[in-house]
Design an enzyme around this catalytic site. Structure first.
Site, PDB file in Angstrom:
ATOM      1  N   HIS B  96       0.697  -0.982  -0.290  1.00 26.67           N
ATOM      2  CA  HIS B  96      -0.266   0.169   0.312  1.00 26.67           C
ATOM      3  C   HIS B  96       1.248   1.389   0.238  1.00 26.67           C
ATOM      4  O   HIS B  96       1.816   0.791   0.585  1.00 26.67           O
ATOM      5  CB  HIS B  96      -1.177   0.230   1.490  1.00 26.67           C
ATOM      6  CG  HIS B  96      -1.688   0.973   1.409  1.00 26.67           C
ATOM      7  ND1 HIS B  96      -2.149   2.279   1.923  1.00 26.67           N
ATOM      8  CD2 HIS B  96      -3.268   0.665   0.589  1.00 26.67           C
ATOM      9  CE1 HIS B  96      -3.029   3.115   1.577  1.00 26.67           C
ATOM     10  NE2 HIS B  96      -3.771   2.193   1.260  1.00 26.67           N
ATOM     11  N   GLU B 144      -4.182   2.316  -7.280  1.00 27.85           N
ATOM     12  CA  GLU B 144      -4.467   3.890  -6.459  1.00 27.85           C
ATOM     13  C   GLU B 144      -3.410   5.003  -6.494  1.00 27.85           C
ATOM     14  O   GLU B 144      -2.211   5.308  -5.938  1.00 27.85           O
ATOM     15  CB  GLU B 144      -4.723   3.309  -4.606  1.00 27.85           C
ATOM     16  CG  GLU B 144      -5.423   2.678  -4.116  1.00 27.85           C
ATOM     17  CD  GLU B 144      -5.013   2.596  -2.820  1.00 27.85           C
ATOM     18  OE1 GLU B 144      -6.751   2.970  -2.327  1.00 27.85           O
ATOM     19  OE2 GLU B 144      -4.475   3.114  -2.231  1.00 27.85           O
TER      20      GLU B 144
END
Lengths: 227, 227, 227, 227
Positions: B96, B144
C-alpha cells in the site's frame, strides 16, 4: 496509569509457529495460571496479529512486540500506540534486535506512551546502546547481546559483565529506568543470576515457547523468585 | 485454497481510531451483515493488532493490511504469512502507498502465499508500477494514485485514464491478474465507474470508516452491483 | 542523450578495498585502456564517494552504484540523479541485491533519468522481478541470482535457465529493455555464454576487482567479443 | 589521529544544486580561503558523489554527509568509513534529520571511527536524542530542531532552551562529547549566540550554500569568533 510489579518475567512469543494464533492464547493462559499461583508478574508479547485476541483472553500484562512512531489516521499496515491500547495491551516492546528502529522513533514512542499510560520496554544490543536508550526515558531497557539470542547460553552467566556494565551506565544516565536482560535465558538459575546482576527481571522467548511442557518451563523460571 | 467471488468491495480499516479495537469487530459485523443480505463479497482489512480477533468474529473474508517477507521463527515484531493464516485471515494486502515494500519482497510473498493458499492484493501507485506488480503474479493488483487517497475524489471518475491504462498494461503483462482500483472511492457511483473501467472491484477506507452510518455507506457502495 | 554501444562489460567496484579511493582511478584507467585498444564498451561503477573523481579522470562510461529517488535540495546524505550527472557519470545502477529499493522508487528514477538523458541499469534477483523491473522501462535490466554473487560460479553457465527465462519474460513485457546478466562472471567464456543466452553483456565485480592483474582479467573478458 | 581545532563552522552542502559537482569544489575553495585568512576552522560536507574530488582539492577538513555501518567488501551502493578515509575526508556526519539511522548503527560507526582515526559528528533532533547519541561517545553531537532547518530562524536565538538543555544533558551523560548546534544559522550573530550557549560551533547549510556571495556569507559567520 498502567504499572508493573517487579520482578518481571516477559515472554516474547516472536514469530514462532509454536505460539501462533490459537496456540498464542493457550500459552498466555498457561503463563496466567503460573502467575496467579505464584504471585510473580509474568507478561506475554504475542505476535502483532494475535495481540487483541490474546489480550481479550487473559488478565496478565500483554505487550506488543513492536510499535511504529506514528499517530492514528490514514496509515496502512502500521501499529500505533493507540492500537496497542485499544487491543487491551499494557504497553510495548521496541527496538528488539530483530526489529530495530531509530533513536528518534524511540523518543517519540516513549514520550507518547507516557501520555497514554502505556509501559515501554526498549531493547538494546550493547551497554552503550542500552545507555542511549535509557537517556530517552522508557520504563525499562532490556540488554540482549544478539549473538546469544536463541542459543540457550544465558547472558546472565556467559556475559555477566555486559549486564553489569549496562546496569552501571543506566544508573548514571537515568537511574529511574529499570533494566531487564535477555538472550539465552532458559532456567530459574539464569533468572536468579540476572537478578543478582542488578536487573529487575528477564526477557526470554525460545526457552519457554519451544519447551515441551510450557507450565513446567515457566514454573522453573519463577522458582528462584519465590524464595 | 481460498477463493474470492467477484466483484469485491475491500474495506481497509487503516489506523483510524474509528475502526480500532472493539470498533473493528463492530464494523466487520456490519460489513458481514450487508454481505449476507446482498450476496456481494465484502472483505475487511483491520489493523494488524486486531486481525485474529476480527477474524474470529466474522465469516466474511478478512485480509491483513501488510505482511513481511519472512518465515516463522526467531523474529520479533514481524507479520508472517503463517501468522496471517493462523489468525484466520484469507490473505493479505501488500505494498500500500502508506506501507511500500520492495519488489523482491512482493515476489517472495506472492510465491509463498500461493503455496499456503492465501490471497494476495498488491497495491501500486502508477500504471507502470501496477504492471510491474502484475508481473509478479499476485491474485489482484490495486491501482491507487496516492494524491487521491482520502480525498473523496474517486479515481474511477477523476482519473479514469490511470485505471484504464493499468487494466491495459496488466492484461498485456499477466492477464490472469485481476485489477482493483482505489483512492477517493465513497459512493456506489464510484464503484459502478470502477467496474466499467475493467476492474473487479474497489479498495476503500475513509469512505466507509469515517461515515456516520456504516451500514448505509456500505449498502450504497454495493447497490449498483445488485442491478 | 547518453547512449551505450553494446555489448557492454560493466565493472562494479562495490565497496572492495582493492578498488577504493586512488585505486578506483587506477582501475578505471586500466578499463579505459582495454576499451580503447579493443573498441568494446567497458563501463565502471566506482564507490559513491569516488564517483566525481573517477569520472573526471576517464572517458569511458561511469555509472553510480545507486541513486535515491529524491530531488536536489535540502537533503543530507542522499544521491540524486542530478548529482550523478554533475559528477560526470553517464547513468546509474539501481536495486542491486546488496542495495535493493522499492518498485515505486525505480519508477521515479527511471522516468526522471529519461528526462535527464541518463542511462539506467536496474538489477533483479529472479526472472519474475526482472520482468517487473522491465515493466518500468529502464534502459537495461540485470539478472543476478544473489546466491551466485561473488562465487566465481557463472550464472551464464550454472543457471542458464534463469537467464533465458529472464530474457523471455522481458521480451514479452517490454522488448525495448536490454538484458545484462551477472553473478559469478569471471572469464571470457562466461561472457560468451551470457551473449549466447540473449543478453547484451555482463555485470561483474570480484572477477575483475580481486584479480591480481586487472588488465589481463579485463582483456580475457572482452576476448570472445572480438571474434 | 585526525583532530579538529575549535570553534568549528561545518558547512553541509546537502543535495543543493548550487553546491553540486564542480560547484562543490568552488565552494570548498572559498571556505578554505576564509579559513586560511582567519585561522578559524571551517569544514565542508559535500555530496557523497563529490567527496573524493573535493577532498583532493582542498586542505580544510572534509566530512562525509553520511556513512553506512558496514565493512568494505561485497556491498553495492553503500558508504563505508574506509571509503570516507580513502577519499581523503577527516570524518563523517551521521544521523542528520534528513538521513536518520538506528542507534545501534551509530554505535558501530562511532567505535570503528575511533579505530580508524576518523572524526564523528552525530546529529539529533531533540535534547533527549542528543543525550542518547552522546552516550555512544562520538567526537561531537549536533542538536538541530528539524522544524527550524532551512528557515533562517536560528535555533541559537529562537530556541536557546533546546540548545542549553542539550548541552546540560550531554555534560551529564558524557562530558567528553562536544556539542554543535544547527538549524536556521545564517549570520555571525547566530554563531556568537551558539557559542554563548555552550556549544563549540555550528552546523549550517542553506545560510552559506544559497548565499549570493559565498565568501561574504562565510566571513560574516566567522567574524564574532575573531574578536
Amino acid at each position: 496509569m498502567a504499572s508493573i510489579k517487579y520482578p518481571l518475567i516477559l515472554i516474547n512469543f516472536k514469530a514462532y509457529s509454536q505460539s501462533s494464533g490459537k496456540k498464542a492464547v493457550e500459552l498466555a493462559k498457561v503463563a496466567e495460571k503460573v502467575s496467579k499461583d505464584t504471585g510473580i508478574t509474568i507478561a506475554v508479547a504475542p505476535q502483532l496479529t494475535d495481540l487483541a485476541l490474546v489480550a481479550s483472553q487473559v488478565e496478565i500484562p500483554v505487550f506488543s512486540q513492536h510499535v511504529d512512531a506514528v499517530d492514528p489516521g490514514s496509515r496502512t499496515g502500521h501499529v500505533t500506540l493507540e492500537a496497542v491500547r485499544d487491543a487491551g495491551a499494557i504497553g510495548t516492546m521496541l527496538n528488539h534486535s530483530e526489529r530495530r528502529v531509530r533513536a528518534d522513533e524511540v523518543d517519540v514512542v516513549v514520550k507518547k506512551a507516557e501520555k497514554l499510560g502505556l509501559v515501554t520496554v526498549v531493547c538494546a544490543n550493547t551497554p552503550e546502546v542500552t545507555a542511549a536508550m535509557a537517556a530517552l526515558g522508557p520504563d525499562m531497557v532490556a540488554i540482549e547481546p544478539p549473538e546469544l539470542i536463541g542459543t540457550g547460553i544465558p547472558v546472565s552467566k556467559a556475559k555477566p559483565e555486559v549486564v553489569l556494565n549496562s546496569v552501571k551506565l543506566v544508573k548514571k544516565v537515568n537511574p529511574s529506568v529499570k533494566v531487564l536482560c535477555g538472550a539465552g535465558i532458559t532456567t530459574g538459575d539464569d533468572v536468579a543470576a540476572a537478578i543478582k546482576l542488578g536487573t529487575v527481571g528477564v526477557l526470554l522467548a525460545s526457552g519457554v515457547v519451544k519447551a515441551k511442557d510450557w507450565e513446567k518451563a515457566i514454573r522453573d523460571l519463577v522458582a528462584p523468585l519465590l524464595k
